[in-house]
Design a protein around this motif. Structure first.
Motif, PDB file in Angstrom:
ATOM      1  N   GLU A   1       1.017  -1.170   0.330  1.00 52.73           N
ATOM      2  CA  GLU A   1       0.231  -0.247   0.060  1.00 52.73           C
ATOM      3  C   GLU A   1       1.038   0.890  -0.282  1.00 52.73           C
ATOM      4  OE1 GLU A   1      -2.764   2.015  -1.407  1.00 52.73           O
ATOM      5  OE2 GLU A   1      -3.484  -0.422  -1.198  1.00 52.73           O
ATOM      6  N   SER A   2       0.680   2.302  -0.289  1.00 51.54           N
ATOM      7  CA  SER A   2       1.185   2.919  -0.613  1.00 51.54           C
ATOM      8  C   SER A   2       0.625   4.681   0.287  1.00 51.54           C
ATOM      9  CB  SER A   2       1.085   4.111  -2.373  1.00 51.54           C
ATOM     10  OG  SER A   2      -0.070   4.365  -2.486  1.00 51.54           O
ATOM     11  N   PRO A   3       1.278   6.099   0.855  1.00 51.48           N
ATOM     12  CA  PRO A   3       0.679   7.201   1.246  1.00 51.48           C
ATOM     13  C   PRO A   3      -0.182   7.508   0.307  1.00 51.48           C
ATOM     14  CG  PRO A   3       3.587   6.397   1.095  1.00 51.48           C
ATOM     15  CD  PRO A   3       2.511   6.418   0.573  1.00 51.48           C
ATOM     16  N   LEU A   4      -0.912   8.514   1.202  1.00 48.35           N
ATOM     17  CA  LEU A   4      -2.051   9.644   0.606  1.00 48.35           C
ATOM     18  C   LEU A   4      -1.460  10.343   1.107  1.00 48.35           C
ATOM     19  CD1 LEU A   4      -4.610  10.258  -0.998  1.00 48.35           C
ATOM     20  CD2 LEU A   4      -6.000   9.982   1.402  1.00 48.35           C
ATOM     21  N   ARG A   5      -1.122  11.881   0.519  1.00 47.71           N
ATOM     22  CA  ARG A   5      -0.507  13.170   1.234  1.00 47.71           C
ATOM     23  C   ARG A   5      -0.713  13.845   0.546  1.00 47.71           C
ATOM     24  NH1 ARG A   5       6.183  14.270   0.826  1.00 47.71           N
ATOM     25  NH2 ARG A   5       5.087  16.666   0.479  1.00 47.71           N
ATOM     26  N   PRO A   6      -1.576  15.254   1.561  1.00 48.67           N
ATOM     27  CA  PRO A   6      -1.750  16.476   0.916  1.00 48.67           C
ATOM     28  C   PRO A   6      -0.404  16.879   0.854  1.00 48.67           C
ATOM     29  CG  PRO A   6      -2.374  16.364   3.373  1.00 48.67           C
ATOM     30  CD  PRO A   6      -1.257  14.893   2.923  1.00 48.67           C
ATOM     31  N   LEU A   7      -0.689  17.601  -0.858  1.00 51.02           N
ATOM     32  CA  LEU A   7       0.120  18.601  -1.199  1.00 51.02           C
ATOM     33  C   LEU A   7      -0.222  19.887  -0.728  1.00 51.02           C
ATOM     34  CD1 LEU A   7       0.031  17.763  -5.034  1.00 51.02           C
ATOM     35  CD2 LEU A   7       1.609  17.410  -3.381  1.00 51.02           C
ATOM     36  N   ASP A   8       0.854  20.499  -0.339  1.00 47.98           N
ATOM     37  CA  ASP A   8       0.386  21.981   0.765  1.00 47.98           C
ATOM     38  C   ASP A   8       1.155  22.596  -0.801  1.00 47.98           C
ATOM     39  OD1 ASP A   8      -0.218  20.852   3.054  1.00 47.98           O
ATOM     40  OD2 ASP A   8       1.983  20.790   3.754  1.00 47.98           O
ATOM     41  N   ARG A   9       2.900  22.517  -1.332  1.00 50.08           N
ATOM     42  CA  ARG A   9       3.010  23.924  -1.494  1.00 50.08           C
ATOM     43  C   ARG A   9       2.628  23.898  -3.105  1.00 50.08           C
ATOM     44  NH1 ARG A   9       8.961  25.528   0.063  1.00 50.08           N
ATOM     45  NH2 ARG A   9       9.000  23.836   1.262  1.00 50.08           N
ATOM     46  N   MET A  10       2.222  22.954  -3.677  1.00 48.82           N
ATOM     47  CA  MET A  10       2.136  22.279  -4.956  1.00 48.82           C
ATOM     48  C   MET A  10       0.315  22.865  -5.466  1.00 48.82           C
ATOM     49  SD  MET A  10       3.188  20.977  -7.767  1.00 48.82           S
ATOM     50  CE  MET A  10       3.033  20.945  -9.001  1.00 48.82           C
ATOM     51  N   ALA A  11      -0.295  22.591  -4.194  1.00 47.62           N
ATOM     52  CA  ALA A  11      -1.884  22.526  -4.203  1.00 47.62           C
ATOM     53  C   ALA A  11      -2.278  24.341  -5.109  1.00 47.62           C
ATOM     54  CB  ALA A  11      -2.664  22.599  -2.809  1.00 47.62           C
ATOM     55  N   GLY A  12      -1.952  25.357  -4.422  1.00 52.88           N
ATOM     56  CA  GLY A  12      -2.225  26.721  -5.159  1.00 52.88           C
ATOM     57  C   GLY A  12      -1.608  26.213  -6.346  1.00 52.88           C
ATOM     58  N   VAL A  13      -0.136  25.840  -7.162  1.00 54.92           N
ATOM     59  CA  VAL A  13      -0.215  25.626  -8.896  1.00 54.92           C
ATOM     60  C   VAL A  13      -1.421  24.912  -9.753  1.00 54.92           C
ATOM     61  CG1 VAL A  13       1.440  25.110  -9.963  1.00 54.92           C
ATOM     62  CG2 VAL A  13       2.256  25.873  -8.293  1.00 54.92           C
ATOM     63  N   LEU A  14      -1.743  24.040  -7.920  1.00 56.12           N
ATOM     64  CA  LEU A  14      -2.959  23.377  -9.178  1.00 56.12           C
ATOM     65  C   LEU A  14      -4.647  24.239  -9.562  1.00 56.12           C
ATOM     66  CD1 LEU A  14      -1.621  20.089  -8.571  1.00 56.12           C
ATOM     67  CD2 LEU A  14      -1.271  20.667 -10.298  1.00 56.12           C
ATOM     68  N   GLY A  15      -4.350  24.736  -8.791  1.00 54.10           N
ATOM     69  CA  GLY A  15      -5.209  25.703  -8.620  1.00 54.10           C
ATOM     70  C   GLY A  15      -6.358  25.454  -7.113  1.00 54.10           C
ATOM     71  N   ALA A  16      -6.082  25.197  -6.327  1.00 51.05           N
ATOM     72  CA  ALA A  16      -7.178  24.609  -4.909  1.00 51.05           C
ATOM     73  C   ALA A  16      -6.257  25.948  -3.976  1.00 51.05           C
ATOM     74  CB  ALA A  16      -6.047  23.775  -4.341  1.00 51.05           C
ATOM     75  N   GLY A  17      -7.293  25.598  -3.044  1.00 57.05           N
ATOM     76  CA  GLY A  17      -6.756  26.820  -2.429  1.00 57.05           C
ATOM     77  C   GLY A  17      -7.493  28.873  -2.264  1.00 57.05           C
ATOM     78  N   GLY A  18      -8.163  29.051  -1.222  1.00 58.78           N
ATOM     79  CA  GLY A  18      -8.847  30.904  -1.332  1.00 58.78           C
ATOM     80  C   GLY A  18     -10.076  30.318  -1.964  1.00 58.78           C
ATOM     81  N   PRO A  19     -10.968  31.353  -2.412  1.00 52.12           N
ATOM     82  CA  PRO A  19     -12.242  31.751  -2.371  1.00 52.12           C
ATOM     83  C   PRO A  19     -12.782  31.028  -3.808  1.00 52.12           C
ATOM     84  CG  PRO A  19     -11.385  33.525  -1.547  1.00 52.12           C
ATOM     85  CD  PRO A  19     -10.670  32.703  -1.886  1.00 52.12           C
ATOM     86  N   GLY A  20     -13.705  30.258  -3.840  1.00 57.12           N
ATOM     87  CA  GLY A  20     -13.842  29.686  -5.319  1.00 57.12           C
ATOM     88  C   GLY A  20     -12.982  28.732  -6.169  1.00 57.12           C
ATOM     89  N   LYS A  21     -11.884  28.118  -5.172  1.00 63.47           N
ATOM     90  CA  LYS A  21     -10.908  27.335  -5.985  1.00 63.47           C
ATOM     91  C   LYS A  21     -11.423  25.994  -4.621  1.00 63.47           C
ATOM     92  CE  LYS A  21      -8.402  30.588  -7.733  1.00 63.47           C
ATOM     93  NZ  LYS A  21      -6.546  31.337  -6.583  1.00 63.47           N
ATOM     94  N   ALA A  22     -10.230  25.260  -5.817  1.00 67.07           N
ATOM     95  CA  ALA A  22     -10.933  23.689  -5.545  1.00 67.07           C
ATOM     96  C   ALA A  22     -10.358  23.200  -3.937  1.00 67.07           C
ATOM     97  CB  ALA A  22      -9.871  22.912  -6.248  1.00 67.07           C
ATOM     98  N   GLY A  23     -11.524  22.179  -3.616  1.00 71.06           N
ATOM     99  CA  GLY A  23     -10.700  21.949  -1.934  1.00 71.06           C
ATOM    100  C   GLY A  23      -9.479  21.752  -1.885  1.00 71.06           C
ATOM    101  N   ARG A  24      -9.090  20.284  -0.891  1.00 75.10           N
ATOM    102  CA  ARG A  24      -8.611  19.792  -0.668  1.00 75.10           C
ATOM    103  C   ARG A  24      -7.146  18.558  -1.470  1.00 75.10           C
ATOM    104  NH1 ARG A  24      -7.909  17.354   4.726  1.00 75.10           N
ATOM    105  NH2 ARG A  24     -10.047  17.733   4.728  1.00 75.10           N
ATOM    106  N   ILE A  25      -6.423  18.982  -2.261  1.00 66.24           N
ATOM    107  CA  ILE A  25      -5.338  18.167  -3.083  1.00 66.24           C
ATOM    108  C   ILE A  25      -5.284  17.356  -3.166  1.00 66.24           C
ATOM    109  CG2 ILE A  25      -4.483  17.789  -4.680  1.00 66.24           C
ATOM    110  CD1 ILE A  25      -5.814  20.768  -6.343  1.00 66.24           C
ATOM    111  N   LEU A  26      -4.883  15.774  -3.014  1.00 71.78           N
ATOM    112  CA  LEU A  26      -3.974  15.087  -2.158  1.00 71.78           C
ATOM    113  C   LEU A  26      -3.554  13.671  -2.879  1.00 71.78           C
ATOM    114  CD1 LEU A  26      -7.380  13.916  -0.094  1.00 71.78           C
ATOM    115  CD2 LEU A  26      -5.116  14.644   0.950  1.00 71.78           C
ATOM    116  N   LEU A  27      -1.885  13.212  -2.760  1.00 71.63           N
ATOM    117  CA  LEU A  27      -1.358  12.681  -3.727  1.00 71.63           C
ATOM    118  C   LEU A  27      -1.405  11.381  -3.369  1.00 71.63           C
ATOM    119  CD1 LEU A  27       0.074  12.785  -6.475  1.00 71.63           C
ATOM    120  CD2 LEU A  27       2.216  12.751  -4.935  1.00 71.63           C
ATOM    121  N   LYS A  28      -1.967  10.563  -4.250  1.00 69.32           N
ATOM    122  CA  LYS A  28      -1.957   9.136  -3.850  1.00 69.32           C
ATOM    123  C   LYS A  28      -0.289   8.256  -4.690  1.00 69.32           C
ATOM    124  CE  LYS A  28      -3.295   5.056  -2.076  1.00 69.32           C
ATOM    125  NZ  LYS A  28      -3.433   4.753  -0.934  1.00 69.32           N
ATOM    126  N   LEU A  29       0.420   8.216  -3.460  1.00 67.91           N
ATOM    127  CA  LEU A  29       1.928   7.957  -3.952  1.00 67.91           C
ATOM    128  C   LEU A  29       2.232   6.377  -4.803  1.00 67.91           C
ATOM    129  CD1 LEU A  29       3.699   9.872  -1.391  1.00 67.91           C
ATOM    130  CD2 LEU A  29       3.718   9.978  -3.623  1.00 67.91           C
TER     131      LEU A  29
END
Ligand SMILES: *Cc1c(COP(=O)(O)O)cnc(C)c1O
Length: 454
Positions: A84-112
């Motif tokens: 099995e692999s970890p499921l890891r929240p993306l913090d710094r990369m999430a903003g680049v991908l369109g998450a965070g802030g009003p009207g933005k996508a919710g939480r982005i997780l990476l399945k490793l």
């Protein structure tokens, strides 16, 4: 456009008129296609042939083999022999991908899955599972075990000698070959891996070092698979792992959905009508993303929105689903050359089994250029210190496309998801890269960026 070329008996112009998005697909532009065939699960089953019981059965089989895996693959021992692999929240990369802030996508997780034990790719799910099941079937038929036996027995000389009388064959662009070859040789099978011309040298070297026979072909993935299938045919003591049609591989992948459910629960991530789950799955022939989609839709129902991701020059599943021709269409029919840096995804013709089984359950397909894969790969390494192979990044544009592309916005609108969008969870399935040698990985980067990661 004047052209006489026909696809399934219709001139190409007719296809382009009926499906205007095909013009962009054909010129290798990045697109987001959402499926008009996606249907609610109420009152129907996904497949008349396979269901939750089969997924659970796969989970139990993997559990039976856990004591064996823990013994022969030490990297599985900390997890008790469960791959099995970890499921890891993306913090710094999430903003680049369109998450965070009003009207933005919710939480982005990476399945490793890039860091799965045994073979460092998603193939450690389906591929390892099929090798284990094949060994079990042979051993049960010979009366050497019962389902209640201690499967650690497979690590013993007697069982290895027995399995050395049996063959395994597979055709692959690389990662499936690694997974089948490493596990098969470990169990004692005579393994023959048919590799396509684009397969990387380090994968062939590694397989040979593990004791598998590597047969090199000049042609592409389809040709390597055909060669493996032909060779295995008619030999009852040889098993061919059929990437295009295998129900076993499919269920090995599907079992991941039950594990993902547990991981999300542990992270207190809710999935429901107000908290939709978007999953982005890199797609080659379709077996891995298909099995995962099957599992996710079975476990999470309509709350799971599964998008496949393909290179712009190898969009085989997209063409199969859009045209409804499935395995009867090849990317070359639309003038595409199936050339991409994303090894695992360089497939010209999709699995007909996957396309037909999941036509009502795949939410859509996005395509991504090699240039974008390379940029994403570099940014992920820089911002999150995670090293993937190009294929594994194919799904990364997904959240932003859903929020910003007209087709994405229309999808959210149509399925009543606009309001819940900020409360959605996005899982980017990182399908490979963990075993790529560092110098090969550096080769994925622009020369100017290499010094930073030396
Ligand atoms: C095999 C593979 C995929 C896609 O799986 P298919 O079953 O071919 O669709 C995606 N990413 C990586 C890294 C792979 O090895």
């Amino acid at each position: 456009m004047t052209t006489t070329k026909e696809i399934a008996g219709r001139p190409i112009g007719e296809w382009l008129e009926r499906l205007p998005l095909l013009r962009k697909v054909r010129s290798a532009e990045e697109v987001l296609w959402t499926s008009p065939a996606l249907a609610p699960l109420a009152g129907r089953v996904i497949s008349p042939e396979l269901g939750l019981a089969d997924i659970e059965d796969a989970g139990r089989r993997l559990a039976r083999f856990a004591p064996y895996l823990a013994r022969v693959f030490p990297d599985t021992a900390p997890g008790g022999g469960i791959i099995e692999s970890p499921l890891r929240p993306l913090d710094r990369m999430a903003g680049v991908l369109g998450a965070g802030g009003p009207g933005k996508a919710g939480r982005i997780l990476l399945k490793l899955d890039s860091h799965l034990p045994v073979s460092g790719s998603v193939k450690a799910r389906g591929g390892v599972y099929e090798v284990l099941k094949t060994a079990e079937d042979f051993a049960l038929a010979a009366g050497l075990i019962t389902p209640d036996s201690d499967y650690a027995k497979f690590a013993g000389d007697e069982m290895r000698a027995f399995l050395s009388g049996h063959g395994l064959a597979v055709g692959s662009t690389g990662n499936l070959g690694l997974s089948i070859g490493i596990t098969g040789a470990m169990m004692g099978f005579r393994v023959r891996v048919h590799m396509s011309g684009d397969a990387r040298q380090w994968k062939k070297d590694l397989l040979r070092a593990k004791g598998a026979v590597v047969v090199e072909h000049a042609g592409d993935y389809g040709l390597a698979v055909a060669a493996g299938r032909r060779e295995s045919e008619g030999d009852p003591k040889s098993h061919f792992v059929d990437d295009e049609n295998s129900r076993t591989l499919f269920l090995g992948y599907a079992a991941a959905a039950l594990r993902l459910r547990d991981q999300l629960e542990k992270m207190n991530v809710r999935v429901g009508p107000r908290n939709p789950l978007f999953v982005y799955l890199p797609c080659g022939v379709g077996g891995a993303p298909g099995g995962l989609t099957f599992g996710l839709r079975t476990v999470f129902g309509d709350d799971a929105h599964c998008f496949l991701a393909e290179p712009t020059r190898s969009p085989c599943m997209l063409l199969g689903l859009m045209t409804g021709l499935h395995s009867a269409v090849s990317v070359s029919d639309f003038g595409l050359d199936n050339k991409t840096e994303a090894d695992g995804l360089a497939v010209a013709r999709p699995s007909g089994f996957v396309g037909r089984t999941l036509a009502r359950d795949i939410a859509g397909v996005l395509t991504v250029s090699d240039e974008r894969l390379k940029n994403l790969l570099t940014q992920l390494a820089r911002l999150e210190n995670i090293r993937l192979e190009p294929s594994a990044l194919a799904g990364f544009p997904g959240p932003r496309l859903l929020a910003e592309d007209p087709a994405g916005k229309a999808y959210l609108e149509k399925h009543g998801l606009t309001e819940s969008w900020p409360d959605a969870t996005h899982v980017l399935w990182a399908t490979g890269g963990g075993m790529v040698p560092h110098d090969v990985w550096l080769g994925f980067l622009d020369p100017a960026d290499r010094a930073e990661f030396q």
